[in-house]
Scaffold this motif. Structure first.
Motif, PDB file in Angstrom:
ATOM      1  N   LEU A  39       7.315 -11.569  10.187  1.00 21.71           N
ATOM      2  CA  LEU A  39       6.877 -10.348   9.514  1.00 21.71           C
ATOM      3  C   LEU A  39       6.745 -10.574   8.011  1.00 21.71           C
ATOM      4  O   LEU A  39       7.447 -11.406   7.439  1.00 21.71           O
ATOM      5  CB  LEU A  39       7.893  -9.224   9.754  1.00 21.71           C
ATOM      6  N   SER A  40       5.878  -9.810   7.380  1.00 23.85           N
ATOM      7  CA  SER A  40       5.754  -9.872   5.925  1.00 23.85           C
ATOM      8  C   SER A  40       7.001  -9.257   5.296  1.00 23.85           C
ATOM      9  O   SER A  40       7.797  -8.596   5.974  1.00 23.85           O
ATOM     10  CB  SER A  40       4.513  -9.093   5.472  1.00 23.85           C
ATOM     11  N   GLY A  41       7.166  -9.419   4.000  1.00 23.76           N
ATOM     12  CA  GLY A  41       8.309  -8.846   3.303  1.00 23.76           C
ATOM     13  C   GLY A  41       8.358  -7.330   3.429  1.00 23.76           C
ATOM     14  O   GLY A  41       9.412  -6.747   3.673  1.00 23.76           O
ATOM     15  N   GLY A  42       7.222  -6.680   3.297  1.00 24.78           N
ATOM     16  CA  GLY A  42       7.170  -5.236   3.437  1.00 24.78           C
ATOM     17  C   GLY A  42       7.490  -4.786   4.858  1.00 24.78           C
ATOM     18  O   GLY A  42       8.143  -3.767   5.071  1.00 24.78           O
ATOM     19  N   MET A  43       7.024  -5.554   5.836  1.00 27.32           N
ATOM     20  CA  MET A  43       7.323  -5.225   7.234  1.00 27.32           C
ATOM     21  C   MET A  43       8.810  -5.397   7.514  1.00 27.32           C
ATOM     22  O   MET A  43       9.416  -4.576   8.209  1.00 27.32           O
ATOM     23  CB  MET A  43       6.487  -6.099   8.170  1.00 27.32           C
ATOM     24  N   ARG A  44       9.396  -6.449   6.965  1.00 29.41           N
ATOM     25  CA  ARG A  44      10.849  -6.644   7.139  1.00 29.41           C
ATOM     26  C   ARG A  44      11.619  -5.502   6.497  1.00 29.41           C
ATOM     27  O   ARG A  44      12.627  -5.032   7.030  1.00 29.41           O
ATOM     28  CB  ARG A  44      11.288  -7.993   6.561  1.00 29.41           C
ATOM     29  N   GLN A  45      11.126  -5.042   5.362  1.00 31.85           N
ATOM     30  CA  GLN A  45      11.808  -3.932   4.692  1.00 31.85           C
ATOM     31  C   GLN A  45      11.687  -2.652   5.511  1.00 31.85           C
ATOM     32  O   GLN A  45      12.646  -1.887   5.624  1.00 31.85           O
ATOM     33  CB  GLN A  45      11.254  -3.734   3.282  1.00 31.85           C
ATOM     34  N   ARG A  46      10.540  -2.424   6.131  1.00 28.17           N
ATOM     35  CA  ARG A  46      10.392  -1.250   6.996  1.00 28.17           C
ATOM     36  C   ARG A  46      11.267  -1.379   8.238  1.00 28.17           C
ATOM     37  O   ARG A  46      11.819  -0.391   8.724  1.00 28.17           O
ATOM     38  CB  ARG A  46       8.931  -1.039   7.380  1.00 28.17           C
ATOM     39  N   ALA A  47      11.423  -2.594   8.760  1.00 27.68           N
ATOM     40  CA  ALA A  47      12.325  -2.802   9.910  1.00 27.68           C
ATOM     41  C   ALA A  47      13.766  -2.503   9.505  1.00 27.68           C
ATOM     42  O   ALA A  47      14.518  -1.879  10.262  1.00 27.68           O
ATOM     43  CB  ALA A  47      12.195  -4.232  10.440  1.00 27.68           C
ATOM     44  N   ALA A  48      14.154  -2.929   8.316  1.00 30.34           N
ATOM     45  CA  ALA A  48      15.512  -2.636   7.828  1.00 30.34           C
ATOM     46  C   ALA A  48      15.713  -1.136   7.660  1.00 30.34           C
ATOM     47  O   ALA A  48      16.773  -0.600   8.006  1.00 30.34           O
ATOM     48  CB  ALA A  48      15.764  -3.365   6.507  1.00 30.34           C
ATOM     49  N   LEU A  49      14.707  -0.446   7.157  1.00 33.21           N
ATOM     50  CA  LEU A  49      14.795   1.001   7.017  1.00 33.21           C
ATOM     51  C   LEU A  49      14.910   1.648   8.396  1.00 33.21           C
ATOM     52  O   LEU A  49      15.738   2.546   8.602  1.00 33.21           O
ATOM     53  CB  LEU A  49      13.576   1.549   6.263  1.00 33.21           C
TER      54      LEU A  49
END
Length: 150
Positions: A39-49
């Motif tokens: 996943l991209s960095g933004g996608m990883r951040q959305r997964a964490a959220l």
């Protein structure tokens, strides 16, 4: 699997339907099969959220949860977080004056010299980014942080 780790660590059965719905809410439903490294960095951040929002806790700590997101996604995820965390105690750490002005019920500035309370706009969060009160708060806060008179 990643966003359901809390249930697995507690030894409880994950609610896959709820997790799938959360992935849809954060726009990752088409990537559910991917490992975090894919996943991209933004996608990883959305997964964490999504993982945090799935926990459904009374007290939530968010440390720069929107920092790697593009402007449109950031606004959408901020609105989702406000919606799903309504009525809970949320400690949001941010370095973004605009984010603080838009989302905070209370702003505390932490510095080497101590803690300072900062006034928030009177509007209910999430405040419109275009509201004059939000712009004024953001501008004054940024000036303060830079040590420049407002």
């Amino acid at each position: 699997e990643n966003i359901m780790i809390g249930d697995r660590l507690r030894g409880t059965t994950p609610d896959r339907g709820r997790a799938s719905a959360m992935l849809e809410r954060v726009g990752l439903q088409d990537h559910a099969h991917k490992k975090p490294a894919a996943l991209s960095g933004g996608m990883r951040q959305r997964a964490a959220l999504a993982r945090t929002l799935l926990e459904d806790r009374a007290v939530v700590f968010l440390d720069e949860p929107f920092s790697a997101l593009d402007a449109g996604t950031r606004a959408a995820m901020q609105e989702l977080a406000v919606e799903l965390l309504h009525g809970r105690t949320v400690l949001l750490v941010t370095h973004d004056p605009a984010e603080a002005a838009r989302l905070a019920d209370h702003i505390l500035i932490l510095s080497a010299t101590g803690v300072q309370s900062w006034p928030v706009p009177a509007l209910r969060a999430p405040r419109p980014v275009t509201a004059p009160e939000v712009w004024a708060c953001q501008s004054a806060l940024l000036s303060h942080l830079r040590g420049v008179p407002a």
